[in-house]
Write an enzyme that holds these catalytic residues in place. Sequence first.
Site, mmCIF file in Angstrom:
data_model
loop_
_atom_site.group_PDB
_atom_site.id
_atom_site.type_symbol
_atom_site.label_atom_id
_atom_site.label_comp_id
_atom_site.label_asym_id
_atom_site.label_seq_id
_atom_site.Cartn_x
_atom_site.Cartn_y
_atom_site.Cartn_z
ATOM 1 C CB CYS A 134 23.524 -47.247 -26.250
ATOM 2 S SG CYS A 134 24.313 -48.730 -26.826
ATOM 3 C CG LEU A 135 29.067 -42.749 -25.468
ATOM 4 C CD1 LEU A 135 29.089 -42.457 -26.970
ATOM 5 C CD2 LEU A 135 29.018 -41.446 -24.688
#
Lengths: 82, 191
Positions: free
Chosen positions: B91-92
């Site tokens: 999750c970036l």
Amino acid sequence: MKVKVKRKWNVVAVWKWTAPDDSCGICRQAFDGCCPSCHEPGENCPIVFGKCKHCFHMHCILKWLGQPQDECPMCRQTWEFQ
Amino acid sequence: MSSSITPARKRLMKDFKRLQEDPPQGIMGAPVENDIMTWHAVIFGPEGTPFEDGAFKLTLTFTEDYPNKAPVVKFVSRVYHPNVYKDGSICLDILQNKWSPTYNITGILTSIQSLLDEPNPNSPANAEAAQLYRENRREYERKVRDCVEESWSSDEEEEEDEDEDGQDGDDDDDGADGDAPDADKPDAAEQ
Ligand SMILES: [Zn+2]
Ligand SMILES: [Zn+2]
Ligand SMILES: [Zn+2]
């Protein structure tokens, strides 16, 4: 799934590409050539500037804009052609 | 022949050259054999962080829309981190809504490396890791150290298997070690 660290090195090869400073930030090809979608350097592959002063190959920025982004890929300001 | 190379592939070759000429500290990556659209990479945990000495493997899968679309990036090694899902997805923001077509593979891998020690508590992918990171840093770091050790031990098993099988019979294995400029760490861990 496993990645083999050692195997990875087998694929390392030397690619002969030059990387001049004045290149398009999207395709990373030199501005004195054409974008990767064109084959004939210079011809019909103009360089365009945004109001923010960032420039790209027209073909490269057009592929990015409206899908649905409308930001300059460099500074994220709304892109407006200069 | 060069005219049949798609824009995405041309760009990935640029990225490859860039990564080879100017490799950031603790980052390695290369396309898999005969497929420049699929990359294997290794990110070493930054020194002075709980991830130090970890060698975390990733895959990057590109489409013909690259660089206008981000690649799918996944950890193959188990990574205990607030922003890493159980299946290795990351999750970036720059891989999702903050993607820019000016990013390259070096930039992607560098961003993931810095994410290791700078988790974003606002987008937890691993709720337990996020909670421990906030409330019990000692326990969090213990769990991180576990996955750091795992990141090496899975390699050792793999090497042993290959040696025992002896089916490989592939001289390239040894040759590749010598050619790799940065292979110190993987080799050291295998012994
Ligand atoms: Zn371009
Ligand atoms: Zn063009
Ligand atoms: Zn701009």
